[in-house]
Design an enzyme around this catalytic site. Structure first.
Site, PDB file in Angstrom:
ATOM      1  N   ASP A   1      53.593  86.516  32.572  1.00  8.19           N
ATOM      2  CA  ASP A   1      52.878  86.939  33.775  1.00  8.19           C
ATOM      3  C   ASP A   1      53.438  88.289  34.210  1.00  8.19           C
ATOM      4  OD1 ASP A   1      55.342  86.371  34.879  1.00  8.19           O
ATOM      5  OD2 ASP A   1      54.567  85.059  36.456  1.00  8.19           O
TER       6      ASP A   1
ATOM      7  N   LYS B   1      47.908  82.798  28.642  1.00  7.22           N
ATOM      8  CA  LYS B   1      49.025  82.543  29.551  1.00  7.22           C
ATOM      9  C   LYS B   1      48.982  81.112  30.085  1.00  7.22           C
ATOM     10  CE  LYS B   1      49.043  83.979  33.811  1.00  7.22           C
ATOM     11  NZ  LYS B   1      49.054  84.819  35.036  1.00  7.22           N
TER      12      LYS B   1
END
Length: 224
Positions: free
Chosen positions: A147, A129
């Site tokens: 997320d 991420k």
């Protein structure tokens, strides 16, 4: 409010319409983390795990004044970095990672942030991420960082139903029109943060509600 129904993947025309609407509302969406360069962006994203952007910005203001580069960060040392970021959750581990990744950038990359996923993910505290955020924002690569907000929006709307963040990411990479890919990450995260909220999505003011598969949609609050 009744339980939400399981959603199905949206048809291609609806996906196009959703991103056209996002583009119409905000053609150039921006992230909310403060940074000065590629290095401080990387540090800010590492610090933002399980923390709010506002909280990270408050802590990094002084940190980035003192250490806007890997060499300056290493010179600060772990103890001083820890003291500067102690208002952020999990700050001790994050401070150690920031120091260690700064040292590795000096040792392996000449003090520069690499434009490569594998090299980024080899740095302490940097996962998929975080790498996606840096590649998207700084290097303008068409990546999508999933997320909790984006995972929720992908599943609720039907844009990219998936059981894991990676599954949602991979589906989004397939369905998002190429001409919207660069900004898709920010549109979806900001939509999840401010409109499609976890506990009570504000469907009554959602710009994409006509295409969204989420049911039942939250009605306008009484007295509003």
């Amino acid at each position: 409010m009744a339980a939400a129904k399981k959603v199905k993947a949206l048809p291609k025309a609806d996906v196009e319409a959703i991103f056209a609407r996002f583009h119409q509302i905000e053609p150039e969406p921006k992230g909310e983390l403060d940074y000065l360069n590629a290095f401080t962006l990387l540090v800010a994203v590492v610090l933002s795990a399980q923390a709010t952007d506002a909280g990270v910005n408050k802590a990094t203001k002084r940190l980035f004044e003192l250490a806007p580069s890997p060499s300056a960060m290493v010179a600060l040392g772990v103890e001083q970095i820890t003291e500067l970021v102690k208002t952020i959750g999990l700050y001790r581990g994050k401070a150690k990672n920031v120091f260690a990744l700064s040292q590795l950038l000096l040792d392996r990359h000449g003090g520069e942030v690499p434009e490569d996923r594998e090299a980024l993910e080899a740095l302490p505290g940097v996962g998929r991420k975080t790498a996606n955020v840096v590649l998207n924002i700084w290097f303008k690569q068409p990546t999508i960082a999933v997320d909790t907000h984006l995972f929720r929006v992908g599943n609720r709307t039907g844009l990219a139903p998936g059981k894991t963040p990676l599954e949602v990411e991979q589906k989004l990479l397939k369905v998002v029109p190429p001409h919207y890919m660069l900004h898709a990450h920010h549109w979806l995260i900001l939509h999840g943060r401010y409109v499609c909220k976890a506990r009570k999505p504000e469907c009554w003011r959602c710009a994409i509600r006509q295409w969204c598969q989420f049911e039942p949609k939250t009605p306008l609050p009484k007295g509003a």
